[in-house]
Design an enzyme around this catalytic site. Sequence first.
Site, PDB file in Angstrom:
ATOM      1  N   ARG A  37       0.846  -1.200   0.000  1.00 24.92           N
ATOM      2  CA  ARG A  37       0.000   0.000   0.000  1.00 24.92           C
ATOM      3  C   ARG A  37       0.878   1.246   0.000  1.00 24.92           C
ATOM      4  O   ARG A  37       1.946   1.278   0.626  1.00 24.92           O
ATOM      5  CB  ARG A  37      -0.915   0.032   1.230  1.00 24.92           C
ATOM      6  CG  ARG A  37      -2.025  -1.003   1.208  1.00 24.92           C
ATOM      7  CD  ARG A  37      -3.092  -0.643   0.193  1.00 24.92           C
ATOM      8  NE  ARG A  37      -4.219  -1.568   0.215  1.00 24.92           N
ATOM      9  CZ  ARG A  37      -4.325  -2.637  -0.547  1.00 24.92           C
ATOM     10  NH1 ARG A  37      -3.334  -2.939  -1.382  1.00 24.92           N
ATOM     11  NH2 ARG A  37      -5.390  -3.420  -0.485  1.00 24.92           N
ATOM     12  N   GLU A  66      -2.038   8.800  -5.431  1.00 25.82           N
ATOM     13  CA  GLU A  66      -2.469   8.213  -6.694  1.00 25.82           C
ATOM     14  C   GLU A  66      -3.744   8.917  -7.138  1.00 25.82           C
ATOM     15  O   GLU A  66      -4.572   9.279  -6.301  1.00 25.82           O
ATOM     16  CB  GLU A  66      -2.711   6.711  -6.526  1.00 25.82           C
ATOM     17  CG  GLU A  66      -1.453   5.931  -6.137  1.00 25.82           C
ATOM     18  CD  GLU A  66      -1.712   4.431  -5.966  1.00 25.82           C
ATOM     19  OE1 GLU A  66      -2.872   4.007  -6.201  1.00 25.82           O
ATOM     20  OE2 GLU A  66      -0.785   3.703  -5.594  1.00 25.82           O
ATOM     21  N   HIS A  84       0.112   0.227 -10.047  1.00 30.64           N
ATOM     22  CA  HIS A  84      -0.781  -0.375  -9.055  1.00 30.64           C
ATOM     23  C   HIS A  84      -1.564  -1.539  -9.672  1.00 30.64           C
ATOM     24  O   HIS A  84      -2.800  -1.564  -9.691  1.00 30.64           O
ATOM     25  CB  HIS A  84      -1.739   0.656  -8.485  1.00 30.64           C
ATOM     26  CG  HIS A  84      -2.277   0.284  -7.135  1.00 30.64           C
ATOM     27  ND1 HIS A  84      -2.696   1.207  -6.218  1.00 30.64           N
ATOM     28  CD2 HIS A  84      -2.457  -0.928  -6.531  1.00 30.64           C
ATOM     29  CE1 HIS A  84      -3.105   0.608  -5.121  1.00 30.64           C
ATOM     30  NE2 HIS A  84      -2.970  -0.695  -5.287  1.00 30.64           N
TER      31      HIS A  84
END
Length: 333
Positions: A37, A66, A84
């Site tokens: 994460r 992000e 991601h």
Amino acid sequence: VDILTLHVPKTKETTGMIDREVLKALGTKGYLVNAARGGIVLEKDLLWALDNKLIAGAAIDTFETEPKPNAALIKHDNVYCSPHIGASTLEAQIAIGHTVADQIGKALEGGVVDYHVNLPEVGVIDQPIMKAYSTLAEKLGSLVGQILDFNPQSVQFQYRGDISELDNSIIRLSWMKGYLNKVVDDYVSFVNVGRHMDRLGIKVDEKVDPGFSSYNSALKILVRGAQGQQMTVGGVVFENRHLRLTLINDFHFEVEPTGNMLLIANHDRPGVIGDVGQYLAKSNVNISGFNLSRNVKGGMAMAVVSIDQTLSPQNLKDLKSLPNVEVAKAIWI
């Protein structure tokens, strides 16, 4: 070559746990891989370590910000990036499909999904004790909504024993949902219960009692009105699955809170139980359980009677007219 890979959720404990000290300890031949994460790695510290050649390089799939990550970081010669995509493997997609199907089932049954996007107050409900107590709380809320005879101004949730050390937000929301479903006409869900409570002017607070020892865990709810009125209900769960109503005001029980029930409050005098039983028999109402409690000898008594069918308003009126009976209310949970 040393490689440090991260495979942890983002929590209060893990946020920012990879800092300058960790990166310096990794060494000049070390690589950092973060596919967990964003935010677990302090990116400013990572960039500092890379610029000063304190580590050999980094591979990053998740970023602090992000979809616009740190430009200096993704352009660095010793950083390898992916957008991601850690959940894009075949195995991950199959697992996601199973999870989605399971969560849809929970939602259709009126439950709380584990991975919600619009219920920020609740974490993943992954402990059987929390699932059981949330069910009990909703039943206690429904009970209060059916028998309360004043407008509540505040509600206090008291978490006792083992559950006092857990995140009890789902218990609080479940009680609200059970209560509001009986007192408002609008649609009620776990998402909007807070707004309904605010609209009704009901304040909510919580209290924990980890030293409670009568049971492993217990839930107690105290409802107060503007004129000093007060009502208390409580319950316990045995073995994470056996729900019991144990308290209504000063009266103690051990009742399974389910189905049709009759609540009787009366003066503690001989003959009341017989009168109630005879009336129900004459009305062709079968009794499946009878739980009696009294506060003091010769004072007041209360009975929770489990029955096999609903009672009519006339039935309740007749029961209340019996000698020494003060309250007769029907409950369906």
